[in-house]
Scaffold this motif. Structure first.
Motif, PDB file in Angstrom:
ATOM      1  N   GLN A   1       0.828  -1.207   0.000  1.00 28.43           N
ATOM      2  CA  GLN A   1       0.000   0.000   0.000  1.00 28.43           C
ATOM      3  C   GLN A   1       0.862   1.255   0.000  1.00 28.43           C
ATOM      4  OE1 GLN A   1      -2.298  -0.848   3.490  1.00 28.43           O
ATOM      5  NE2 GLN A   1      -3.916  -1.917   2.355  1.00 28.43           N
TER       6      GLN A   1
ATOM      7  N   SER B   1      -5.515  -5.206  -4.404  1.00 32.54           N
ATOM      8  CA  SER B   1      -4.635  -4.426  -3.530  1.00 32.54           C
ATOM      9  C   SER B   1      -4.958  -2.944  -3.615  1.00 32.54           C
ATOM     10  CB  SER B   1      -3.172  -4.669  -3.895  1.00 32.54           C
ATOM     11  OG  SER B   1      -2.786  -6.002  -3.646  1.00 32.54           O
TER      12      SER B   1
ATOM     13  N   ARG C   1      -8.163  -2.404  -1.663  1.00 30.64           N
ATOM     14  CA  ARG C   1      -7.903  -2.408  -0.215  1.00 30.64           C
ATOM     15  C   ARG C   1      -7.188  -1.133   0.219  1.00 30.64           C
ATOM     16  NH1 ARG C   1      -7.043  -8.042  -1.251  1.00 30.64           N
ATOM     17  NH2 ARG C   1      -4.807  -7.688  -1.574  1.00 30.64           N
TER      18      ARG C   1
END
Length: 315
Positions: A52, A84, A87
């Motif tokens: 992230q 990803s 998220r």
């Protein structure tokens, strides 16, 4: 004794110290934070995973382009999966990637609206482009300084820390040396740390034992592993850390108590540090403002010593 005619003229440095105090509060209400600062605020709220953090860093470095990418394209550019990215959007407080992209586009459009970053002049060579990039970094810093309260607050705390430790390893040593050299004129006990490993640990632990409360650390790219370790040692010893670094979201920034993020010039083989240098000067000014009587006394004493020993050429 009270005859002004017999009083020595203040040095140029003393006069500047009296005249250049930072004014608290927003002096330009219309000025909003720079795009990079807005993104840092957006992304620094949670603890991000390494993947992230890569997404966040890519968005910071390529905001004007990345804000208009599809989720597929962004995932491909960063080298992560589409889930990803989804998220990541949730981790920074959005319902999904479309909502995050809408926010990013608003920030990007503000960047494109004007200024040196909006468009490079046609025909500029590599050196001119490097200067243009630094002008952009300084413009962003200027917008951040619209509200100088955090700089004022940390300058006060650095001023009160006795001793005050200044840390800069590898490429960051030059910024630390500048700050330490100047701050010794106005602070009674400044300790410079430019060597890593056990030497840095000894200095940090001794500073805390001597009563120090703060470390000012510089971390420029490429960020050294030993800087991260030294910051962790300082924190574990009970010292607070103010960090001057570039735009990266990363482990060193995560460990610091306060982060001053400024862009570095990266158009040439080795980075240039116009904005971090101004940031260091601003913190010095805030230290001066925190204790003007001590500042004037120390500058006066230094002028007498420098005249006595002829440190400087006469202009």
């Amino acid at each position: 004794m009270g005859d002004k005619a017999g009083a020595p003229e203040p040095s140029s440095q003393q006069a500047r110290a009296q005249a250049s105090a930072i004014t608290s509060g927003k002096t330009a209400p219309e000025a909003e934070a720079s795009p990079t600062s807005q993104l840092r605020t957006l992304f620094d709220q949670p603890r991000l995973s390494p993947g992230q953090r890569r997404i966040a860093q890519y968005l910071i470095e390529h905001i004007t382009e990345a804000a208009f990418l599809s989720i597929t394209d962004l995932a491909e550019r960063v080298g992560v999966s589409q889930p990803s990215v989804t998220r990541f959007a949730a981790a920074v407080g959005f319902s999904g990637y479309p909502a995050l992209r809408e926010k990013l586009q608003a920030i990007a459009l503000g960047t494109l609206a004007g200024g040196p970053a909006a468009a490079e002049e046609n025909g500029s060579n590599e050196l001119q482009s490097a200067v243009d990039a630094e002008i952009d970094n300084l413009e962003n810093l200027r917008r951040d300084f619209a509200d100088p309260d955090q700089v004022i607050d940390i300058g006060r705390k650095l001023s009160r820390s006795t001793p005050l430790t200044v840390l800069g390893l590898r490429i960051s040593a030059s910024l630390a040396e500048y700050f330490a050299y100047a701050s010794r004129r106005v602070h009674p006990d400044v300790r410079l740390v430019t060597r890593g490993g056990s030497v840095a640990y000894d200095s940090l632990l001794q500073s805390r034992e001597a009563g120090g409360t703060w470390v000012l650390a510089f971390s420029m790219p490429r960020h050294a592993q030993e800087t991260l370790t030294a910051v962790r040692v300082a924190r574990s010893a009970g010292l607070k850390v103010a960090l001057v670094t570039d735009l990266a979201l990363g482990p060193v920034a995560d460990e610091a108590d306060v982060v001053f993020a400024t862009g570095t010039g990266s158009r040439l083989v080795f980075d240039s540090y116009a904005a971090p240098g101004v940031m260091a000067s601003a913190l010095l000014q805030a230290m001066i403002d925190a204790d003007p009587e001590r500042t004037q006394a120390r500058l006066e004493e230094y002028e007498q010593i420098s005249d006595q020993h002829q440190f400087f050429l006469r202009d």
